[in-house]
Design an enzyme around this catalytic site. Structure first.
Site, PDB file in Angstrom:
ATOM      1  N   PRO A 130      40.361  11.386 -16.091  1.00 29.09           N
ATOM      2  CA  PRO A 130      40.886   9.944 -16.798  1.00 29.09           C
ATOM      3  C   PRO A 130      40.118   8.745 -16.247  1.00 29.09           C
ATOM      4  CG  PRO A 130      42.895  10.718 -16.184  1.00 29.09           C
ATOM      5  CD  PRO A 130      41.466  11.523 -15.299  1.00 29.09           C
ATOM      6  N   PHE A 158      42.057  16.803 -20.482  1.00 28.02           N
ATOM      7  CA  PHE A 158      41.795  17.592 -21.388  1.00 28.02           C
ATOM      8  C   PHE A 158      40.832  19.005 -21.207  1.00 28.02           C
ATOM      9  CE2 PHE A 158      39.984  12.590 -22.544  1.00 28.02           C
ATOM     10  CZ  PHE A 158      41.165  12.944 -22.820  1.00 28.02           C
ATOM     11  N   ALA A 180      26.062  12.714  -5.932  1.00 24.00           N
ATOM     12  CA  ALA A 180      26.310  14.000  -7.016  1.00 24.00           C
ATOM     13  C   ALA A 180      26.135  15.022  -5.658  1.00 24.00           C
ATOM     14  CB  ALA A 180      25.285  14.217  -7.787  1.00 24.00           C
ATOM     15  N   GLU A 244      27.130  26.960 -21.920  1.00 24.02           N
ATOM     16  CA  GLU A 244      28.082  25.728 -22.685  1.00 24.02           C
ATOM     17  C   GLU A 244      27.843  25.280 -23.412  1.00 24.02           C
ATOM     18  OE1 GLU A 244      30.865  22.737 -21.841  1.00 24.02           O
ATOM     19  OE2 GLU A 244      30.056  23.584 -20.509  1.00 24.02           O
TER      20      GLU A 244
END
Length: 379
Positions: A130, A158, A180, A244
């Site tokens: 979110p 999601f 990261a 992807e």
């Protein structure tokens, strides 16, 4: 002959026939019912596994067929032809399970990949949270080492296959100070205490594909469930995202082809003002433009697939394919739906489902704005 045509074999065509029969028999007659239920049944995954439609590209030693990515492309095309967005087979085959193959330990590969190929085990990947969207560096789900276990806390949203998944690869921060570089991929079995599925989210389209919120409340998993070691997650994600995005581009051109096919059939049959809709110049010109753009898209995507088969698909080209084909997809769906008039807005018409299913293509896998940023960095 195109670059991709050189890779086609009679075995590829036989596989296409298998895929087409599977969707026509096992999926199409039930898809609208599954849309109402919000997911496909577990049994469908087992049937797909039995037909050799899951984990085809995995090595034979792990239960796969050891075939090339072109088999995956064919499956995606035939699923698109059937307008069957419910089964998230490509997510499982081409996005999640490859993480296990490339970054999992030998024990993990033997434990999970054969079950993924048989359909006994359904997989998901939990990236989005979110408020974070495409910004993977802002992930807040964290994992802290406690003895010989990682303790995971956080939430995701999601998540495709979220209701059905038996194994979820979770993107988590294992060292927040490193940004990261402190991101890791952790495999979590969904029967682990502290894991909880939220609601099955109600979407505009892809209504038969379960999409969920996931919650992690002190979920303890063994230390070796970090794929490839702590801190490698961001690099691993970047390495796998081109495939992807290629998958999404293949889905886009398959949907465009399906929309054009259904629209051509309709305008030849439907009459207005005493003649078939196809006899109006506006109809022919618009469809001529769509067919031309669809052909350009097909040539581009086929070239990307050929490059990927040869190990030469780069990040920027995959981003180009993803953003351009999905922008085109949404444009084509709108134009085709218009020819159906009021019927195009009715759910029982294939064009309505194609229209609704298409919009998310510009969002997931990295928004199209992110794709342009990736391309822009190479200029």
């Amino acid at each position: 002959m195109t670059a991709l045509a050189a890779h086609y074999t009679p075995e590829h065509e036989l596989f296409r026939e298998t895929c087409r029969r599977f969707f026509e028999k096992e999926v199409v007659p039930f898809h609208m019912k599954w849309e109402q239920e919000g997911m496909v049944p577990r049994e469908l995954w087992r049937k797909a596994g039995a037909q050799g439609l899951l984990g085809m590209t995995m090595p034979e030693q792990y239960g796969g067929a050891g075939v090339d990515f072109l088999y995956s492309a064919i499956l995606i095309e035939e699923q698109g032809r059937a307008i069957a967005s419910g089964p998230a087979f490509s997510l499982h085959n081409d996005i999640v399970v490859p993480y296990l193959l490339y970054y999992g330990s030998e024990e993990q590969k033997k434990r999970w990949i054969p079950k993924a190929c048989s359909g006994e085990l359904v997989t998901a990947i939990a990236m989005t949270e979110p408020g974070t969207g495409s910004d993977l560096q802002s992930v807040r789900t964290n994992a802290v080492m406690d003895g010989n276990h990682w303790v995971i806390n956080g939430s995701k949203t999601f998540i495709s296959n979220g209701q059905l998944a038996d194994l979820v690869i979770v993107v988590a921060k294992t060292d927040p100070k490193l940004g990261a570089k402190g991101t890791s991929l952790i495999a979590v079995e969904t029967d682990t205490p502290g894991f909880r599925r939220g609601r099955n989210l109600e979407k505009i389209g892809m209504k038969a594909q379960d999409t969920s919120e996931l919650f992690f409340d002190n979920v303890r998993v063994p230390a070796d469930h970090v794929l490839g070691g702590p801190g490698m997650g961001f690099i691993q994600l970047m390495q796998q995202l081109p495939q992807e995005r290629l998958v999404i581009a293949i889905q886009a051109i398959a949907a465009i082809d399906a929309a054009l096919s259904h629209t051509l059939a309709y305008v030849k049959e439907r009459k207005a003002f005493g003649k078939a809709i196809v006899d109006f110049q506006n109809t022919r010109f618009t469809l001529a433009e769509i067919k031309t753009k669809a052909h350009i898209a097909r040539v581009f995507v086929d070239d990307c697939v050929a490059r990927h088969l040869e190990g030469e698909l780069d990040v920027a080209t995959a981003a180009m394919a993803k953003y351009w084909t999905t922008d085109l997809q949404c444009e084509v769906m709108d134009q085709c739906l218009q020819f159906f008039g009021g019927y195009g807005y009715m759910w029982e018409y294939p064009i309505a489902r194609l229209y609704a299913d298409s919009r998310v293509q510009k969002i997931y896998g990295g928004t199209n704005e992110i794709m342009k940023e990736l391309i822009g960095r190479t200029l």
